[in-house]
Scaffold this active site. Structure first.
Site, PDB file in Angstrom:
ATOM      1  N   HIS A 138       0.797  -1.233   0.000  1.00  0.00           N
ATOM      2  CA  HIS A 138       0.000   0.000   0.000  1.00  0.00           C
ATOM      3  C   HIS A 138       0.825   1.276   0.000  1.00  0.00           C
ATOM      4  O   HIS A 138       0.277   2.362  -0.081  1.00  0.00           O
ATOM      5  CB  HIS A 138      -0.952   0.017   1.202  1.00  0.00           C
ATOM      6  CG  HIS A 138      -0.233   0.287   2.496  1.00  0.00           C
ATOM      7  ND1 HIS A 138       0.492  -0.679   3.147  1.00  0.00           N
ATOM      8  CD2 HIS A 138      -0.110   1.409   3.232  1.00  0.00           C
ATOM      9  CE1 HIS A 138       1.014  -0.164   4.245  1.00  0.00           C
ATOM     10  NE2 HIS A 138       0.679   1.102   4.318  1.00  0.00           N
TER      11      HIS A 138
HETATM   12  C1  UD1 Z   1      -2.219   5.180   5.977  1.00  0.00           C
HETATM   13  C2  UD1 Z   1      -0.938   5.673   6.635  1.00  0.00           C
HETATM   14  C3  UD1 Z   1       0.144   4.617   6.514  1.00  0.00           C
HETATM   15  C4  UD1 Z   1      -0.332   3.278   7.021  1.00  0.00           C
HETATM   16  C5  UD1 Z   1      -1.627   2.910   6.289  1.00  0.00           C
HETATM   17  C6  UD1 Z   1      -2.187   1.594   6.763  1.00  0.00           C
HETATM   18  C7  UD1 Z   1      -0.527   8.087   6.545  1.00  0.00           C
HETATM   19  C8  UD1 Z   1       0.292   9.135   5.925  1.00  0.00           C
HETATM   20  N1  UD1 Z   1      -0.435   6.867   6.005  1.00  0.00           N
HETATM   21  O1  UD1 Z   1      -1.960   5.032   4.588  1.00  0.00           O
HETATM   22  O2  UD1 Z   1       1.263   5.012   7.284  1.00  0.00           O
HETATM   23  O3  UD1 Z   1       0.654   2.329   6.792  1.00  0.00           O
HETATM   24  O4  UD1 Z   1      -2.585   3.940   6.535  1.00  0.00           O
HETATM   25  O5  UD1 Z   1      -3.294   1.213   6.011  1.00  0.00           O
HETATM   26  O6  UD1 Z   1      -1.208   8.353   7.496  1.00  0.00           O
HETATM   27  N2  UD1 Z   1      -9.204   4.491   1.614  1.00  0.00           N
HETATM   28  C9  UD1 Z   1     -10.418   3.850   1.510  1.00  0.00           C
HETATM   29  N3  UD1 Z   1     -11.048   3.473   2.675  1.00  0.00           N
HETATM   30  C10 UD1 Z   1     -10.519   3.717   3.910  1.00  0.00           C
HETATM   31  C11 UD1 Z   1      -9.299   4.387   3.992  1.00  0.00           C
HETATM   32  C12 UD1 Z   1      -8.647   4.767   2.833  1.00  0.00           C
HETATM   33  O7  UD1 Z   1     -10.919   3.616   0.435  1.00  0.00           O
HETATM   34  O8  UD1 Z   1     -11.147   3.329   4.915  1.00  0.00           O
HETATM   35  C13 UD1 Z   1      -8.505   4.865   0.365  1.00  0.00           C
HETATM   36  C14 UD1 Z   1      -8.834   6.257  -0.092  1.00  0.00           C
HETATM   37  O9  UD1 Z   1      -8.825   6.264  -1.485  1.00  0.00           O
HETATM   38  C15 UD1 Z   1      -7.665   7.076   0.395  1.00  0.00           C
HETATM   39  C16 UD1 Z   1      -6.519   6.088   0.280  1.00  0.00           C
HETATM   40  O10 UD1 Z   1      -7.107   4.824   0.574  1.00  0.00           O
HETATM   41  O11 UD1 Z   1      -7.486   8.236  -0.344  1.00  0.00           O
HETATM   42  C17 UD1 Z   1      -5.382   6.354   1.190  1.00  0.00           C
HETATM   43  O12 UD1 Z   1      -5.814   6.443   2.548  1.00  0.00           O
HETATM   44  P1  UD1 Z   1      -4.936   7.272   3.612  1.00  0.00           P
HETATM   45  O13 UD1 Z   1      -5.511   7.160   4.966  1.00  0.00           O
HETATM   46  O14 UD1 Z   1      -4.697   8.647   3.088  1.00  0.00           O
HETATM   47  O15 UD1 Z   1      -3.531   6.555   3.553  1.00  0.00           O
HETATM   48  P2  UD1 Z   1      -3.150   5.002   3.555  1.00  0.00           P
HETATM   49  O16 UD1 Z   1      -2.558   4.678   2.242  1.00  0.00           O
HETATM   50  O17 UD1 Z   1      -4.257   4.161   4.059  1.00  0.00           O
END
Ligand code: UD1
Length: 359
Positions: free
Chosen positions: A204
């Site tokens: 991820h």
């Molecule tokens: C975040 C953390 C990362 C951690 C990871 C675990 C930061 C900078 N990054 O990354 O350190 O390793 O979580 O999973 O805080 N999304 C969904 N559903 C959700 C959550 C996210 O669809 O419930 C999708 C969305 O498109 C979103 C993308 O995932 O834009 C990224 O989510 P985000 O929380 O920004 O970062 P992660 O990649 O999950």
């Protein structure tokens, strides 16, 4: 005593759950705030259910966004709550955007701030988590660590000894508490897998999934490996979107994509696997505890103790290196045992001891 714990994203939940439980068991007030950085049921609610974590007292519902948007939304939502609750301590966990945002608010309001999982450093400033770790540690009054390298990193940055407390690895508290229960999971049957007859993939990191070339290279290597060892890939929503856009993987076959799994299914899947290939942070530690070979699809790690223990190797994103590391792991027959001090399932009580002493 009142300790306000902040969680936001999937890797926070298994670290916060044992602490909140121990605080409440020992008669303290332990309100829980969920920022809502992760919000899908499979990324959030399932962990509350399975880890026996109380429902959050406050849910901010910040959701996804750019780093600035997400960090700012947490700060705006957290500030009035923090003021109203007036806790004796605020605890933040790990290195996600919710962590640094809550730390900034708490420090500026003058609350006593504890950082759980302090001192980890990848020395890779292109990782958003590295920025979050350094800033959060700088803002914290109490730095709770789980490995000697973390203590050393903090000391090198000038953090005085009196602020550093090696309490152990709280994520292992969740693992120890749930390992027996996870054995009842039917995930292997549901995915038609045989114990020790498959590998687990997670991916991820923006550095791996946001570049077409890098993602194509990694998936190509994994597809080749899947001809020798079936692979199962519980897929983060961010990664699934990218894989779909590039048309990279069929959903079934020797390289199986699944929805993100809950804690118990995932623990069962990893503990019965032949190897794990992942760019996660926490999984490097869980595999070390379980003695399962881990191939980390990154050029660096903030968890060097997992490499010293011999369970983890760095393979970056280069397809040839990934395949070579996987073939080496296939040759490993015996699992190692883990004897790292403080990775013993008792960290949450040691942390509550600290809070009681500090107060
Ligand atoms: C975040 C953390 C990362 C951690 C990871 C675990 C930061 C900078 N990054 O990354 O350190 O390793 O979580 O999973 O805080 N999304 C969904 N559903 C959700 C959550 C996210 O669809 O419930 C999708 C969305 O498109 C979103 C993308 O995932 O834009 C990224 O989510 P985000 O929380 O920004 O970062 P992660 O990649 O999950």
């Amino acid at each position: 005593m009142k300790v306000l714990t902040v969680v936001g994203a999937r890797p926070n939940f298994m670290k916060a759950a044992p602490l909140v439980r121990a605080l409440r068991r020992r008669g303290h007030r332990a309100p829980l705030l969920h920022t809502g950085q992760h919000y899908d049921a499979a990324m959030s609610q399932v962990f509350f259910d399975e880890l026996g974590m109380p429902e959050p007292d406050v849910y901010l519902g910040v959701g996804s966004g750019s780093h600035a948007e997400q960090t700012a939304q947490v700060m705006l939502g957290f500030e009035p709550v923090c003021k109203e609750m007036a806790p004796d301590f605020v605890t933040v966990v790990g290195d996600v955007n919710s962590t640094v945002a809550a730390a900034l608010v708490s420090a500026k309001l003058g609350y006593s701030l504890a950082h759980l999982e302090a001192g980890l450093r990848s020395f890779d400033w292109s990782m958003p988590e590295e920025i979050n770790r350094v800033v959060t540690d700088r803002l914290s009054d109490w730095l709770l660590t789980h490995s000697p390298d973390a203590d050393l990193n903090l000391k090198r940055e000038g953090v005085p000894d009196r602020k550093i407390f090696r309490v152990g690895n709280i994520m292992i508290d969740s693992l120890v508490a749930n390992l027996a229960k996870s054995r009842e999971s039917t995930v292997l049957e549901r995915l038609s897998l045989n114990p020790s007859g498959y590998g687990v993939v997670t991916l991820h990191r923006p550095s791996n999934v946001d570049s077409d070339d890098t993602l194509q290279g990694i998936i190509g290597a994994l597809k080749t490996l899947a001809e020798e060892l079936p692979l199962v890939f519980p897929c983060h929503p961010r990664t699934r979107k990218r894989i779909k856009a590039l048309g990279l993987v069929d959903e079934a076959g020797a390289f199986q994509l699944t929805e993100p799994l809950g804690y118990l299914d995932f623990l069962k899947l990893v503990s019965d696997s032949r190897m794990v290939l992942s760019d996660s942070g926490g999984i490097q530690e869980e595999t070390t505890y379980l003695g399962v070979p881990c191939i980390t699809l990154r050029e660096n790690t903030e968890r060097p103790i997992t490499i010293e223990q011999g369970t983890n190797v760095l393979a970056g994103a280069d397809p040839a290196r990934i395949l070579a590391a996987a073939r080496n792991a296939l040759a490993i027959r015996e699992r190692s045992t883990c004897a790292i001090e403080g990775w013993d399932g008792k960290t949450s009580d040691r942390i509550v001891d600290c809070f009681e002493r500090w107060l």
